[in-house]
Enzyme design. Structure first.
Site, mmCIF file in Angstrom:
data_model
loop_
_atom_site.group_PDB
_atom_site.id
_atom_site.type_symbol
_atom_site.label_atom_id
_atom_site.label_comp_id
_atom_site.label_asym_id
_atom_site.label_seq_id
_atom_site.Cartn_x
_atom_site.Cartn_y
_atom_site.Cartn_z
ATOM 1 C CG ASP A 174 -1.843 1.159 1.293
ATOM 2 O OD1 ASP A 174 -1.788 2.006 0.369
ATOM 3 O OD2 ASP A 174 -2.624 1.233 2.263
ATOM 4 C CB SER A 198 -3.621 12.481 -13.320
ATOM 5 O OG SER A 198 -4.169 13.584 -12.662
ATOM 6 C CE1 TYR A 244 -9.280 11.544 -7.432
ATOM 7 C CE2 TYR A 244 -10.552 12.745 -9.061
ATOM 8 C CZ TYR A 244 -9.753 11.682 -8.714
ATOM 9 O OH TYR A 244 -9.440 10.746 -9.675
ATOM 10 C CE LYS A 298 -5.927 11.212 -9.207
ATOM 11 N NZ LYS A 298 -4.969 10.084 -9.336
ATOM 12 C CB THR A 347 -13.574 1.833 -13.566
ATOM 13 O OG1 THR A 347 -13.688 3.088 -12.884
ATOM 14 C CG2 THR A 347 -12.804 2.021 -14.849
#
Ligand code: NAG
Ligand code: NAG
Length: 293
Positions: A60, A136, A150, A154, A185
């Protein structure tokens, strides 16, 4: 394809775009090490990955000791291509997010990839060859309501890669930032919303009925994300990314999806507007040439 067999290290390889990239790289004849936080779950979700030569590693990047762990893997497998896919999106307003939630977002989307890049660079430098690939998002260049955390994570990790491309140009290492739009997804299952305002749908009272609420609704299950909005095919994206690495590329950012192209055009247009609107001011703020400093 006759491209050289490369050693790929892909984080978050058990689902989403990471899964598609791993599959495409294996199909192209490459060696693939996929990291996941849960190998038994990854094996269950990807029953053929190991059969075709894929190797799972329970790692991780968001853990503080990830540098040492990834450094060991990079050396052991002589990594040529690093792909950072692991991540999640927090959706919530600037007023509504807690500092803890903000830090958690940065830990996974910023510090995580940063550690893996640092860990792989020495191996790539030693052979004057390597690709550092960041998955990204359109949100890495465009910040929308509800995406403060978020997009911050990014934007920040894209900045690292934009600096890196110049730093490693002469060392034989290439850098690629991939900015996908909305792809079909399971990423929507990895969306977090404000815990403080959980009882009111992840949004505080003053923002009820606003654009922000619309974005939070879309992400928190109050409204299904209409499937027609998720137009991107992850397997096509995976194949294009592997093809770029195999065949070469002369750009830093790869945009994926017509929705992302439209958003990008709009953002570049608004940047151009700001530059044009303030050009006169900008050009007027130098010291006067005859002024003593
Ligand atoms: C890993 O996933 C399996 C389900 O596939 C689950 O039973 C197990 O608790 C998970 N382990 C961890 C450490 O989360
Ligand atoms: C968000 O969802 C709630 C609960 O379904 C609904 O009452 C509200 O009108 C929605 N807000 C917007 C802006 O669509």
């Amino acid at each position: 394809m006759t491209a050289r067999r490369l050693s790929w290290l892909i984080t978050g390889a058990s689902s989403g775009l990471g899964q598609s990239i791993a599959t495409a790289a294996l199909q192209a004849g490459h060696k693939v090490i996929g990291t996941t936080r849960n190998v038994s779950q990854a094996e269950r979700l990807n029953p053929t990955f190991a059969e075709v030569g894929g190797i799972w590693m329970q790692l991780d990047p968001a853990q503080k000791d990830a540098y040492d762990q990834f450094s060991k893997v990079a050396k052991e497998h002589d990594i040529d291509v690093l792909v950072n896919c692991a991540g999640y999106a927090f959706v919530g307003g600037v007023e509504d997010i807690s500092e803890e939630e903000l830090r958690a977002q940065m830990e996974v989307n910023f510090y995580g990839p940063f550690r893996t890049v640092q860990a792989c660079l020495p191996v790539m430098r030693a052979k004057s060859f390597g690709h550092v690939v960041l998955i990204s998002s359109g949100a890495g260049f465009i910040a929308r309501p509800g995406r403060c955390a978020y997009s911050a994570s990014k934007f920040a990790i894209e900045a690292v890669h934009e600096a890196l491309v110049h730093e490693v140009k002469s060392l034989g290492i290439k850098v690629l930032i991939v900015e996908p739009g909305a792809f079909r997804t399971q990423f929507s299952t990895r969306i977090m919303t404000s815990a403080t305002h959980a009882s009111t749908g992840g949004i505080s009272e003053p923002y009820k009925g606003s654009e922000l609420e619309k974005m939070v609704n879309l992400s928190s299950g109050h409204t299904e994300i209409p499937v027609h909005l998720l137009r991107g095919c992850p397997d096509k994206a995976g194949r294009e990314i592997v093809k770029a690495v195999d065949d070469g590329y002369d750009y830093l950012r790869m945009i994926l999806g017509p929705d992302c192209v439209a958003a990008m055009d709009q953002k570049i247009g608004s940047l151009q507007h700001d530059l044009d609107a303030t050009r006169k001011i900008a050009m007027s703020t130098d010291i006067d040439t005859n002024e003593k400093v």
